[in-house]
Motif scaffolding. Structure first.
Motif, PDB file in Angstrom:
ATOM      1  N   LEU A 417      41.845  65.477  40.529  1.00  0.00           N
ATOM      2  CA  LEU A 417      40.609  66.264  40.521  1.00  0.00           C
ATOM      3  C   LEU A 417      39.411  65.426  40.086  1.00  0.00           C
ATOM      4  O   LEU A 417      38.277  65.687  40.500  1.00  0.00           O
ATOM      5  N   ALA A 418      39.641  64.422  39.264  1.00  0.00           N
ATOM      6  CA  ALA A 418      38.550  63.605  38.733  1.00  0.00           C
ATOM      7  C   ALA A 418      38.294  62.338  39.551  1.00  0.00           C
ATOM      8  O   ALA A 418      37.396  61.560  39.221  1.00  0.00           O
ATOM      9  N   VAL A 419      39.044  62.114  40.618  1.00  0.00           N
ATOM     10  CA  VAL A 419      38.931  60.869  41.376  1.00  0.00           C
ATOM     11  C   VAL A 419      37.518  60.691  41.926  1.00  0.00           C
ATOM     12  O   VAL A 419      36.844  61.657  42.300  1.00  0.00           O
ATOM     13  N   GLN A 420      37.062  59.435  41.959  1.00  0.00           N
ATOM     14  CA  GLN A 420      35.732  59.107  42.456  1.00  0.00           C
ATOM     15  C   GLN A 420      35.834  58.013  43.515  1.00  0.00           C
ATOM     16  O   GLN A 420      36.777  57.218  43.515  1.00  0.00           O
ATOM     17  N   PRO A 421      34.864  57.942  44.422  1.00  0.00           N
ATOM     18  CA  PRO A 421      34.920  56.907  45.468  1.00  0.00           C
ATOM     19  C   PRO A 421      34.608  55.526  44.919  1.00  0.00           C
ATOM     20  O   PRO A 421      33.984  55.377  43.870  1.00  0.00           O
ATOM     21  N   TRP A 422      35.059  54.510  45.641  1.00  0.00           N
ATOM     22  CA  TRP A 422      34.656  53.139  45.349  1.00  0.00           C
ATOM     23  C   TRP A 422      33.209  52.962  45.812  1.00  0.00           C
ATOM     24  O   TRP A 422      32.769  53.601  46.775  1.00  0.00           O
ATOM     25  N   ARG A 423      32.483  52.115  45.137  1.00  0.00           N
ATOM     26  CA  ARG A 423      31.079  51.891  45.489  1.00  0.00           C
ATOM     27  C   ARG A 423      30.746  50.398  45.479  1.00  0.00           C
ATOM     28  O   ARG A 423      31.356  49.612  44.744  1.00  0.00           O
ATOM     29  N   VAL A 424      29.768  50.037  46.301  1.00  0.00           N
ATOM     30  CA  VAL A 424      29.228  48.683  46.265  1.00  0.00           C
ATOM     31  C   VAL A 424      28.309  48.590  45.045  1.00  0.00           C
ATOM     32  O   VAL A 424      27.447  49.442  44.842  1.00  0.00           O
ATOM     33  N   GLN A 425      28.532  47.569  44.243  1.00  0.00           N
ATOM     34  CA  GLN A 425      27.713  47.357  43.050  1.00  0.00           C
ATOM     35  C   GLN A 425      27.114  45.960  43.134  1.00  0.00           C
ATOM     36  O   GLN A 425      27.822  44.978  43.372  1.00  0.00           O
ATOM     37  N   VAL A 426      25.818  45.878  42.939  1.00  0.00           N
ATOM     38  CA  VAL A 426      25.114  44.592  43.014  1.00  0.00           C
ATOM     39  C   VAL A 426      25.058  43.965  41.630  1.00  0.00           C
ATOM     40  O   VAL A 426      24.670  44.623  40.653  1.00  0.00           O
ATOM     41  N   VAL A 427      25.474  42.703  41.539  1.00  0.00           N
ATOM     42  CA  VAL A 427      25.454  41.973  40.268  1.00  0.00           C
ATOM     43  C   VAL A 427      24.708  40.656  40.473  1.00  0.00           C
ATOM     44  O   VAL A 427      24.520  40.194  41.598  1.00  0.00           O
ATOM     45  N   THR A 428      24.289  40.061  39.368  1.00  0.00           N
ATOM     46  CA  THR A 428      23.532  38.809  39.408  1.00  0.00           C
ATOM     47  C   THR A 428      24.406  37.658  38.916  1.00  0.00           C
ATOM     48  O   THR A 428      24.951  37.706  37.813  1.00  0.00           O
ATOM     49  N   LEU A 429      24.549  36.632  39.750  1.00  0.00           N
ATOM     50  CA  LEU A 429      25.301  35.434  39.358  1.00  0.00           C
ATOM     51  C   LEU A 429      24.328  34.349  38.914  1.00  0.00           C
ATOM     52  O   LEU A 429      23.329  34.088  39.586  1.00  0.00           O
ATOM     53  N   THR A 430      24.632  33.725  37.805  1.00  0.00           N
ATOM     54  CA  THR A 430      23.789  32.639  37.297  1.00  0.00           C
ATOM     55  C   THR A 430      24.348  31.270  37.656  1.00  0.00           C
ATOM     56  O   THR A 430      23.728  30.254  37.379  1.00  0.00           O
ATOM     57  N   ARG A 462      32.354  30.076  48.678  1.00  0.00           N
ATOM     58  CA  ARG A 462      31.822  30.258  47.330  1.00  0.00           C
ATOM     59  C   ARG A 462      30.604  31.161  47.373  1.00  0.00           C
ATOM     60  O   ARG A 462      29.860  31.184  48.361  1.00  0.00           O
ATOM     61  N   LEU A 463      30.424  31.907  46.303  1.00  0.00           N
ATOM     62  CA  LEU A 463      29.277  32.809  46.164  1.00  0.00           C
ATOM     63  C   LEU A 463      28.178  32.083  45.410  1.00  0.00           C
ATOM     64  O   LEU A 463      28.414  31.503  44.340  1.00  0.00           O
ATOM     65  N   GLY A 464      26.956  32.129  45.987  1.00  0.00           N
ATOM     66  CA  GLY A 464      25.834  31.427  45.373  1.00  0.00           C
ATOM     67  C   GLY A 464      25.195  32.225  44.253  1.00  0.00           C
ATOM     68  O   GLY A 464      25.571  33.369  43.964  1.00  0.00           O
ATOM     69  N   THR A 465      24.209  31.642  43.611  1.00  0.00           N
ATOM     70  CA  THR A 465      23.510  32.314  42.521  1.00  0.00           C
ATOM     71  C   THR A 465      22.604  33.410  43.072  1.00  0.00           C
ATOM     72  O   THR A 465      22.221  33.405  44.242  1.00  0.00           O
ATOM     73  N   GLY A 466      22.269  34.346  42.220  1.00  0.00           N
ATOM     74  CA  GLY A 466      21.417  35.463  42.612  1.00  0.00           C
ATOM     75  C   GLY A 466      22.213  36.740  42.781  1.00  0.00           C
ATOM     76  O   GLY A 466      23.302  36.907  42.207  1.00  0.00           O
ATOM     77  N   LEU A 467      21.683  37.664  43.574  1.00  0.00           N
ATOM     78  CA  LEU A 467      22.319  38.961  43.756  1.00  0.00           C
ATOM     79  C   LEU A 467      23.467  38.862  44.757  1.00  0.00           C
ATOM     80  O   LEU A 467      23.308  38.338  45.859  1.00  0.00           O
TER      81      LEU A 467
END
Length: 477
Positions: A417-430, A462-467
């Motif tokens: 009953l409490a299940v929630q969908p997965w979501r895209v979340q934006v994060v910042t890589l330094t 590889r993932l670059g810096t930034g969002l």
């Protein structure tokens, strides 16, 4: 004489229906006026919305609409009643219908990585409309049907084949041709340039589509077998077209960060709040019910119905909402249909009022179907449980579908009953990270392959810096 008459009819139609398309500069067959095209789109749009649903985020809807309108205004048909909508669908897709109605799915938004890439997708779909590809297909279909009518009038012996031939014409012109897709690519490139967007981002969209196609299982489809051109081949054509353009006309607008902020939080994948399967059991957290389908059947959760098909594909079970206020009224409506025989009775399932019973139905091609239908009242709604097979095969499935109907019950599992969908979340890589490093730092429920896809990188890249994007959420209970 007969051949001359048919030729004159064809010439009359062609002379009346051919005009130069302002977007393509080509002479184009069109038996459908612009007003008719607009009306068709206005009538079809509500059906698309009701059957597929809209992304509920008003900010994303506004963002896509405003971007689409900016591109539409620089097209050759700026005065169409353009609409741009985000469809609540996890599939990576975009499409257009006549009259200027453009749709992009939340699935494709989750995978794109800049406003320039979204402009590429919208420009392509605008190109289908400005080139009148759908209208041309329908005009060709009408012309073929006219030819059949002429043939039948001249040779009555062909009448028995007219229906079959008409169906064939519908299938022939059902999808865009490879030439149409390539032309829409070129028009999309044109509108990106007019909008100032960096056209060098367009091939990246094809790279993304190719990665998604391969990840979906089956890899590349040979172009000559595909409904649409292979993304790799389309990328090559667009790359060559871009290389031929003056360097100072390629555009500079990308808006990577602004785009990611707009799609931050978009639902990724299927939304379990709309129901999900755990084995053969279907669970619906929002409507708080559960139903177990027969073991071994292929199941699918559609927006307006949940469907299961037997392993031999000779029986169907379906659950949907009834439009009636009570099970008795719904059963009466069902059994009063022409060709349906049976007598509904009353009962209950786990204490919930129910009505229905066994039935037989005669189809248009005189096939007899046997089955069972039950309407159940639960939590202010009436649900329809329907199963059927051919008369010869129904006895093999009657017990299994009865057991399935009897499993309908209230959902009480707190975790579900409490299940929630997965979501895209934006994060910042330094700092630059490998995919393994990223998934260790930002763990989530999705596979590393899915994380690579939404960022349009190779799993070994590889993932670059930034969002950058991650997929956040919890595994299904």
């Amino acid at each position: 004489m007969h051949r001359t008459f048919a030729l004159l009819v064809g010439l009359a139609v062609l002379s009346a229906g051919c005009a130069t398309n302002p977007a393509t500069g080509e002479r184009q067959l069109s038996l459908i006026s612009e007003n008719q095209e607009i009306q068709m789109g206005l009538e079809a749009d509500p059906s698309v919305v009701s059957s597929m649903g809209l992304d509920p985020d008003s900010g994303r809807q506004r963002y896509v609409r405003e971007l689409g309108m900016r591109l539409a205004r620089v097209s050759e048909r700026p005065n169409l009643p353009w609409t741009f909508r985000v469809i609540d669908d996890p599939v990576v897709n975009a499409f257009a219908i006549p009259g200027g109605h453009i749709y992009v799915t939340r699935g494709i938004l989750a995978h794109l990585n800049s406003e320039a890439e979204l402009a590429s997708v919208l420009g392509h779909e605008i190109g289908h409309v400005t080139a009148r590809h759908s209208v041309t297909q329908m005009s060709q279909q009408q012309l073929m049907q006219l030819g059949l009518v002429v043939g039948v009038a001249l040779k009555p012996g062909l009448a028995q084949y007219a229906g079959i031939a008409s169906q064939g014409m519908q299938l022939l012109f059902l999808k865009y041709s490879r030439d149409d897709e390539s032309q829409a690519d070129q028009l999309g490139l044109r509108y990106m340039r007019r909008g100032g967007y960096d056209v060098r981002r367009m091939p990246e969209v094809f790279s993304l589509l190719d990665r998604v196609s391969q990840a979906s299982g089956g890899g590349r489809i040979p172009e000559w077998l595909a409904t649409h051109p292979n993304p790799v081949n389309r990328s090559g054509a667009i790359t060559r077209a871009i290389a031929a353009l003056p360097a100072d006309s390629l555009g500079s607008v990308v808006n990577h960060d602004a785009y990611l902020r707009h799609i931050d939080g978009v639902v990724f994948g299927e939304n379990p709040r709309d129901g999900f399967f755990r084995g053969a059991e279907f669970l619906h957290p929002e409507l708080r019910f559960r139903l177990t389908f027969p073991q071994g059947w292929t199941t699918q959760n559609q927006r307006q119905a949940v469907v299961a098909v037997s392993a031999q594909q000779d029986a169907i079970e379906q659950m949907s909402l009834s439009g009636q206020a009570t099970p008795e009224a719904a059963a009466q409506e069902f059994f009063s249909q022409q060709g349906v025989r049976g007598s509904p009775g009353r009962g209950s399932i786990h204490g919930f009022p129910a009505a229905g019973g066994a039935f037989s139905a005669l189809t248009e091609d005189s096939t007899v179907l046997n089955g069972r239908v039950v309407f159940v009242a639960y939590d202010g709604r009436v649900y329809r449980l329907l199963a059927y097979a051919s008369q010869a095969r129904w006895s093999a499935y009657a017990t299994a579908t009865d057991q399935s109907f009897s499993s309908f019950d209230r959902l009480s599992d707190a975790a579900v009953l409490a299940v929630q969908p997965w979501r895209v979340q934006v994060v910042t890589l330094t700092r630059v990270m490998s995919l393994d490093e990223f998934t260790q730092r930002y763990p989530g429920p999705a596979t590393p392959t899915a994380t690579a896809l939404v960022n349009n990188i190779d799993p070994a890249g590889r993932l670059g810096t930034g969002l950058v994007k991650r997929i956040a959420g919890q595994p299904l209970p």
